[in-house]
Design a protein around this motif. Structure first.
Motif, short mmCIF file in Angstrom:
data_model
loop_
_atom_site.label_atom_id
_atom_site.label_comp_id
_atom_site.label_asym_id
_atom_site.label_seq_id
_atom_site.Cartn_x
_atom_site.Cartn_y
_atom_site.Cartn_z
N PRO A 79 0.81 -1.22 0.00
CA PRO A 79 0.00 0.00 0.00
C PRO A 79 0.84 1.27 0.00
O PRO A 79 0.45 2.27 -0.63
CB PRO A 79 -0.81 -0.13 1.29
N TRP A 80 1.98 1.25 0.67
CA TRP A 80 2.82 2.45 0.71
C TRP A 80 3.59 2.64 -0.59
O TRP A 80 3.87 3.77 -1.00
CB TRP A 80 3.77 2.37 1.90
N MET A 81 3.90 1.53 -1.27
CA MET A 81 4.49 1.65 -2.60
C MET A 81 3.51 2.32 -3.56
O MET A 81 3.88 3.19 -4.35
CB MET A 81 4.88 0.26 -3.12
N VAL A 82 2.26 1.90 -3.47
CA VAL A 82 1.22 2.49 -4.34
C VAL A 82 0.99 3.95 -3.97
O VAL A 82 0.85 4.81 -4.85
CB VAL A 82 -0.08 1.67 -4.24
N ALA A 83 0.94 4.24 -2.66
CA ALA A 83 0.75 5.63 -2.22
C ALA A 83 1.91 6.50 -2.70
O ALA A 83 1.70 7.63 -3.18
CB ALA A 83 0.63 5.69 -0.70
N GLY A 84 3.12 5.98 -2.60
CA GLY A 84 4.27 6.73 -3.09
C GLY A 84 4.20 6.94 -4.58
O GLY A 84 4.51 8.03 -5.08
N GLY A 85 3.77 5.89 -5.30
CA GLY A 85 3.61 6.02 -6.74
C GLY A 85 2.58 7.08 -7.10
O GLY A 85 2.77 7.84 -8.06
N ALA A 86 1.50 7.15 -6.32
CA ALA A 86 0.47 8.17 -6.58
C ALA A 86 1.05 9.57 -6.39
O ALA A 86 0.74 10.49 -7.17
CB ALA A 86 -0.72 7.95 -5.64
N VAL A 87 1.88 9.74 -5.37
CA VAL A 87 2.53 11.04 -5.16
C VAL A 87 3.43 11.37 -6.34
O VAL A 87 3.45 12.52 -6.83
CB VAL A 87 3.35 11.03 -3.85
N GLY A 88 4.17 10.37 -6.82
CA GLY A 88 5.06 10.59 -7.95
C GLY A 88 4.31 11.00 -9.20
O GLY A 88 4.75 11.90 -9.94
N VAL A 89 3.18 10.35 -9.46
CA VAL A 89 2.37 10.69 -10.63
C VAL A 89 1.77 12.08 -10.49
O VAL A 89 1.76 12.87 -11.45
CB VAL A 89 1.26 9.64 -10.84
N ALA A 90 1.29 12.39 -9.29
CA ALA A 90 0.57 13.65 -9.08
C ALA A 90 1.49 14.86 -9.09
O ALA A 90 1.22 15.85 -9.79
CB ALA A 90 -0.21 13.59 -7.78
N VAL A 91 2.58 14.79 -8.33
CA VAL A 91 3.41 15.99 -8.15
C VAL A 91 4.90 15.71 -8.26
O VAL A 91 5.72 16.54 -7.87
CB VAL A 91 3.11 16.64 -6.77
N GLY A 92 5.26 14.55 -8.78
CA GLY A 92 6.67 14.18 -8.84
C GLY A 92 7.54 15.16 -9.61
O GLY A 92 8.59 15.60 -9.14
N GLU A 93 7.10 15.53 -10.80
CA GLU A 93 7.92 16.41 -11.64
C GLU A 93 8.10 17.80 -11.05
O GLU A 93 9.23 18.30 -10.96
CB GLU A 93 7.34 16.48 -13.05
N PRO A 94 7.03 18.49 -10.60
CA PRO A 94 7.24 19.81 -10.01
C PRO A 94 8.05 19.77 -8.72
O PRO A 94 8.86 20.65 -8.46
CB PRO A 94 5.82 20.34 -9.76
N LEU A 95 7.88 18.73 -7.90
CA LEU A 95 8.67 18.62 -6.68
C LEU A 95 10.13 18.42 -7.00
O LEU A 95 11.02 18.99 -6.35
CB LEU A 95 8.16 17.45 -5.82
N TRP A 96 10.41 17.60 -8.00
CA TRP A 96 11.80 17.34 -8.39
C TRP A 96 12.45 18.60 -8.95
O TRP A 96 13.61 18.91 -8.63
CB TRP A 96 11.84 16.21 -9.40
N ARG A 97 11.72 19.35 -9.74
CA ARG A 97 12.27 20.61 -10.28
C ARG A 97 12.52 21.61 -9.16
O ARG A 97 13.53 22.32 -9.16
CB ARG A 97 11.32 21.19 -11.32
N ALA A 98 11.61 21.65 -8.19
CA ALA A 98 11.81 22.57 -7.06
C ALA A 98 13.04 22.18 -6.25
O ALA A 98 13.80 23.03 -5.81
CB ALA A 98 10.56 22.56 -6.18
N TYR A 99 13.24 20.88 -6.07
CA TYR A 99 14.40 20.40 -5.32
C TYR A 99 15.69 20.75 -6.06
O TYR A 99 16.66 21.23 -5.44
CB TYR A 99 14.29 18.88 -5.12
N LEU A 100 15.71 20.51 -7.37
CA LEU A 100 16.90 20.85 -8.14
C LEU A 100 17.16 22.35 -8.12
O LEU A 100 18.30 22.81 -8.13
CB LEU A 100 16.75 20.35 -9.58
N GLY A 101 16.06 23.13 -8.10
CA GLY A 101 16.22 24.57 -8.03
C GLY A 101 16.88 25.02 -6.74
O GLY A 101 17.68 25.96 -6.73
N LEU A 102 16.58 24.34 -5.63
CA LEU A 102 17.21 24.67 -4.35
C LEU A 102 18.71 24.36 -4.39
O LEU A 102 19.52 25.09 -3.79
CB LEU A 102 16.56 23.87 -3.22
N LEU A 103 19.06 23.31 -5.10
CA LEU A 103 20.48 22.92 -5.18
C LEU A 103 21.29 23.89 -6.03
O LEU A 103 22.48 24.08 -5.79
CB LEU A 103 20.61 21.50 -5.75
N THR A 104 20.63 24.49 -7.02
CA THR A 104 21.34 25.37 -7.93
C THR A 104 21.13 26.84 -7.58
O THR A 104 21.71 27.71 -8.19
CB THR A 104 20.90 25.13 -9.36
#
Length: 259
Positions: free
Chosen positions: A234-259
């Protein structure tokens, strides 16, 4: 309009998933015999098999023997409809939508089965690989689609990466990770990586974050000990749902903090 249509489809699929969740762990056919009341064994009439509506009209009881019908049935149907609608809203009326609807339906069934019997049946996971891949190939070949062969290659690589990561964890710590989780990881990796590397990273990380927080909560409430087995599917699926829903914007925001 496509969101509403997909939600109605989700209701119908949810009704079928109730059968799948009950029969697959028992090694029974999901086609025969027809659904029947477990108390009196009378077959369920067609008019009593309308998702959600029939349960409400029957007031949660069998028409023949008045035995109670679990509220889980309409809840699964409604939850599947909501999940289908959200996926349709997130992806739009695209060629890859059928692949993600299949993946969503499979995940709903797997979550419920894992909660019930702590297993992720191969009968659901393994056939989903060729189905999802084939549907993504169709999306890639579609003349009016926006998908490219690079998306398909990334999906395959993402599935292999997540499969390998879970495989290593299962071998290193057999008591904490089962091979059912490993097989599901590859399937989720395909779906996540198709959307982008950010979705894969966020979805993979979110599974452990959410599962870890839940485990800490149980420990804090003294409802579980250090050796208590907790289904991770269930947590794998929940994590997958988060990735589908907001994975790309969260990842871009994280990379933005690094740069």
């Amino acid at each position: 309009m496509h969101v509403i249509t997909t939600a109605v489809l989700g209701l119908l699929v949810g009704s079928f998933l109730n059968v799948v969740v009950w029969r697959v762990p028992r090694g029974e056919s999901v086609v025969r015999p027809p659904s029947a009341c477990p108390a009196c064994s009378r077959p369920i009439r067609r008019r009593d098999n309308v998702p959600v509506v029939s349960w409400l009209l029957l007031r949660g009881r069998c028409r023949d023997c008045s035995a109670p019908i679990s509220a889980r049935y309409p809840l699964v149907e409604a939850a599947t409809a909501a999940a289908f609608a959200l996926v349709a809203w997130r992806l739009g009326a695209t060629w890859e939508l059928p692949a993600y609807l299949w993946l969503t339906g499979a995940c709903v069934a797997l979550v419920l089965i894992d909660l019930d019997v702590h297993r992720l049946p191969d009968a659901i996971v393994l056939p989903s690989y060729p189905v999802v891949v084939w549907l993504l190939v169709v999306a890639t070949l579609a003349p009016s689609g926006a998908a490219e062969w690079g998306d398909l290659a990334r999906a395959g690589a993402g599935g292999a990466i997540l499969f390998a990561a879970y495989f290593v964890m299962a071998v290193a710590y057999p008591g904490g990770m089962g091979f059912g989780d490993v097989k599901l990881a590859g399937l989720l990796g395909v779906g996540l990586a198709w959307l982008g590397w950010g979705s894969l990273v966020v979805g993979g990380f979110a599974a452990f974050l959410l599962g870890g927080l839940y485990s800490l909560g149980l420990l804090a409430l003294r409802r579980a000990g250090r050796g208590t087995g907790i289904p991770f599917g269930p947590w794998m699926v929940a994590g997958g749902a988060v990735g589908v829903a907001v994975g790309e914007p969260l990842w871009r925001a994280y990379l933005g903090l690094l740069t």
